[in-house]
Design an enzyme around this catalytic site. Sequence first.
Site, PDB file in Angstrom:
ATOM      1  N   CYS A 121      39.760  32.160  -0.231  1.00  0.00           N
ATOM      2  CA  CYS A 121      40.027  31.821  -1.628  1.00  0.00           C
ATOM      3  C   CYS A 121      39.592  32.945  -2.568  1.00  0.00           C
ATOM      4  CB  CYS A 121      39.315  30.538  -1.997  1.00  0.00           C
ATOM      5  SG  CYS A 121      37.529  30.629  -1.755  1.00  0.00           S
ATOM      6  N   GLU A 126      37.140  22.630  -4.994  1.00  0.00           N
ATOM      7  CA  GLU A 126      37.097  24.082  -4.778  1.00  0.00           C
ATOM      8  C   GLU A 126      38.483  24.468  -4.290  1.00  0.00           C
ATOM      9  OE1 GLU A 126      34.254  26.034  -5.034  1.00  0.00           O
ATOM     10  OE2 GLU A 126      33.194  24.291  -5.794  1.00  0.00           O
TER      11      GLU A 126
HETATM   12  P1  NAD Z   1      44.919  22.043   2.336  1.00  0.00           P
HETATM   13  O1  NAD Z   1      44.857  21.590   0.935  1.00  0.00           O
HETATM   14  O2  NAD Z   1      46.232  22.077   3.013  1.00  0.00           O
HETATM   15  O3  NAD Z   1      43.995  21.113   3.266  1.00  0.00           O
HETATM   16  C1  NAD Z   1      42.615  20.987   3.046  1.00  0.00           C
HETATM   17  C2  NAD Z   1      42.143  19.644   3.578  1.00  0.00           C
HETATM   18  O4  NAD Z   1      42.741  18.598   2.820  1.00  0.00           O
HETATM   19  C3  NAD Z   1      42.500  19.378   5.044  1.00  0.00           C
HETATM   20  O5  NAD Z   1      41.416  18.748   5.672  1.00  0.00           O
HETATM   21  C4  NAD Z   1      43.683  18.433   4.922  1.00  0.00           C
HETATM   22  O6  NAD Z   1      43.853  17.584   6.034  1.00  0.00           O
HETATM   23  C5  NAD Z   1      43.294  17.634   3.689  1.00  0.00           C
HETATM   24  N1  NAD Z   1      44.409  16.980   3.005  1.00  0.00           N
HETATM   25  C6  NAD Z   1      45.705  17.387   2.919  1.00  0.00           C
HETATM   26  N2  NAD Z   1      46.426  16.511   2.194  1.00  0.00           N
HETATM   27  C7  NAD Z   1      45.570  15.534   1.807  1.00  0.00           C
HETATM   28  C8  NAD Z   1      45.712  14.347   1.037  1.00  0.00           C
HETATM   29  N3  NAD Z   1      46.889  13.987   0.514  1.00  0.00           N
HETATM   30  N4  NAD Z   1      44.625  13.579   0.825  1.00  0.00           N
HETATM   31  C9  NAD Z   1      43.423  13.931   1.331  1.00  0.00           C
HETATM   32  N5  NAD Z   1      43.229  15.034   2.084  1.00  0.00           N
HETATM   33  C10 NAD Z   1      44.283  15.826   2.316  1.00  0.00           C
HETATM   34  O7  NAD Z   1      44.197  23.464   2.375  1.00  0.00           O
HETATM   35  P2  NAD Z   1      44.026  24.464   3.621  1.00  0.00           P
HETATM   36  O8  NAD Z   1      45.363  25.048   3.939  1.00  0.00           O
HETATM   37  O9  NAD Z   1      43.265  23.787   4.698  1.00  0.00           O
HETATM   38  O10 NAD Z   1      43.066  25.587   2.996  1.00  0.00           O
HETATM   39  C11 NAD Z   1      43.532  26.688   2.294  1.00  0.00           C
HETATM   40  C12 NAD Z   1      43.334  26.496   0.814  1.00  0.00           C
HETATM   41  O11 NAD Z   1      41.962  26.242   0.548  1.00  0.00           O
HETATM   42  C13 NAD Z   1      43.661  27.748   0.022  1.00  0.00           C
HETATM   43  O12 NAD Z   1      44.367  27.412  -1.138  1.00  0.00           O
HETATM   44  C14 NAD Z   1      42.282  28.319  -0.333  1.00  0.00           C
HETATM   45  O13 NAD Z   1      42.265  29.147  -1.466  1.00  0.00           O
HETATM   46  C15 NAD Z   1      41.493  27.082  -0.511  1.00  0.00           C
HETATM   47  N6  NAD Z   1      40.054  27.337  -0.362  1.00  0.00           N
HETATM   48  C16 NAD Z   1      39.268  27.326  -1.484  1.00  0.00           C
HETATM   49  C17 NAD Z   1      37.909  27.599  -1.387  1.00  0.00           C
HETATM   50  C18 NAD Z   1      37.021  27.591  -2.609  1.00  0.00           C
HETATM   51  O14 NAD Z   1      35.795  27.637  -2.433  1.00  0.00           O
HETATM   52  N7  NAD Z   1      37.558  27.533  -3.819  1.00  0.00           N
HETATM   53  C19 NAD Z   1      37.350  27.902  -0.149  1.00  0.00           C
HETATM   54  C20 NAD Z   1      38.173  27.903   0.987  1.00  0.00           C
HETATM   55  C21 NAD Z   1      39.535  27.598   0.851  1.00  0.00           C
END
Ligand code: NAD
Length: 478
Positions: free
Chosen positions: A283, A249
Amino acid sequence: MTTVHKNYINGAFVTPKSAETILVSNPATGAVLSQIPNTAVSMVDDAVAAAKSAQQAWEARPAIERAGYLRQIAAKIRENAPKLANTIVEEQGKIRGLAEVEVGFTADYLDYMAEWARRIEGEIITSDRPGENIFLFRQAIGVVGGILPWNFPFFLIARKLGPALITGNTIVLKPSEETPNNAAMFMELLAQTDMPAGVVNLVYGDGATTGTALCQNPSVGLLSFTGSVETGSRIMEMAARNITKVNLELGGKAPAIVLADADIDLAVKAITASRVINSGQVCNCAERVYVDARVEDEFVTKLSKAMSACRFGDPSKDTTIDYGPLINRAGLDKVVSLVDRAKAAGAEVITGGKASDEGGGNYYEPTVLRGVAHDSEIMQNEVFGPVLPVNTVSDADEAIARANDSDFGLTSSIYTRDIGAAMRACREIKFGETYINRENFEAMQGFHAGVRKSGIGGADGKHGLYEYTQTHTVYLQS
Ligand code: NAD
């Protein structure tokens, strides 16, 4: 000295041997709230091993029994709702009213997933052979790795845990390092229920260390991830090595189309609400507007008035504001530089257009930009802040073509009084979701799924539930 949260593995709270910790702070004040361990691979592997050994017995229980545990958690959440909402306000910067909605929705979501206990169905398929029956069973995948973002941190726990558990999987969760406090409270509440050890496990840490360890563990059968496109892509690469199923997502760049016959007041109200909710960090937020030239002046004037009337501040101190701070300084800097580059490229600032240093938090003013080219960076990239660029179109054809011309494909919206135009948009807009004459926000019984770079698979409803199952086809010759 602030609390250092403990991981929850096999029914016990445990502290990793590693001394490395990450500080968690309030985005409105910078005050340090807690610390989390940056859990290394060996303890992540312990959590996955615990989930694996608990899984068979969990799946063997009737689904209605598993539902009972989800209902117990939902009840605990409701009993502790005010405390949970306070925690979300403090660590994420969400306004109090929205934090309360998030907590209530989380409890309702677990109850909703519990209702599926008596509705999970397989199929019986006719055979080409005499005396044969073909059965298609839906079974658990095994261990789910749930990796969460910070923007709806509490709800996202339920969105992954609910469908995973009701279908017979066990789970290892990794909350965002930005917002672990609500997850710690969730685990405290879960520990007060009768949940068998190992069914739900949680490890804290950043993506590079803890998230990577979870993604690389070959015993994880499904990586269910919500977050950015960049991280989603990295997770897919890691999953590829073990052929692990992914459910992604990811980000969005939701277009809002305002046609010439739209109810402009309704469009302004819904688009404004969809842009400033959670400080623009959602998002599915409305992120770019395509307005028909015939109503552009009226729309922009009203939109500018509505956006500039939105008030922001520290949500722990003021419950009447419309939005709080952005999650951190890096998030604010990103919005500042995107808008600055848009201005340099010729966008006209109608209102806002800069950060605010009021109160020392990471605040950005509600912003409307006009005369923004469709192919410009700010119309194409996700902006996690209360910024709305407006582009003018000559008709619905042009609006739909521009809406579709995007790397993202999560949500979209259209404002029109013409049912024919609305139905045409349903056919032609290539997005996972479209909202017609209403603000962007999904229902738990719908299906929240993005196309293009917005993700693979989806969440919620029947289709979201079945993402957590695998099929098993049986040929019975009698
Ligand atoms: P992010 O990708 O920076 O981090 C999300 C999670 O991934 C965190 O727990 C982080 O620690 C982990 N992570 C980071 N690098 C990783 C790796 N290499 N391997 C495994 N895990 C890793 O995202 P964010 O800043 O926390 O959230 C914002 C983003 O999420 C925005 O782009 C938003 O649009 C999206 N989002 C999407 C939805 C949806 O339903 N489509 C819902 C909410 C947020």
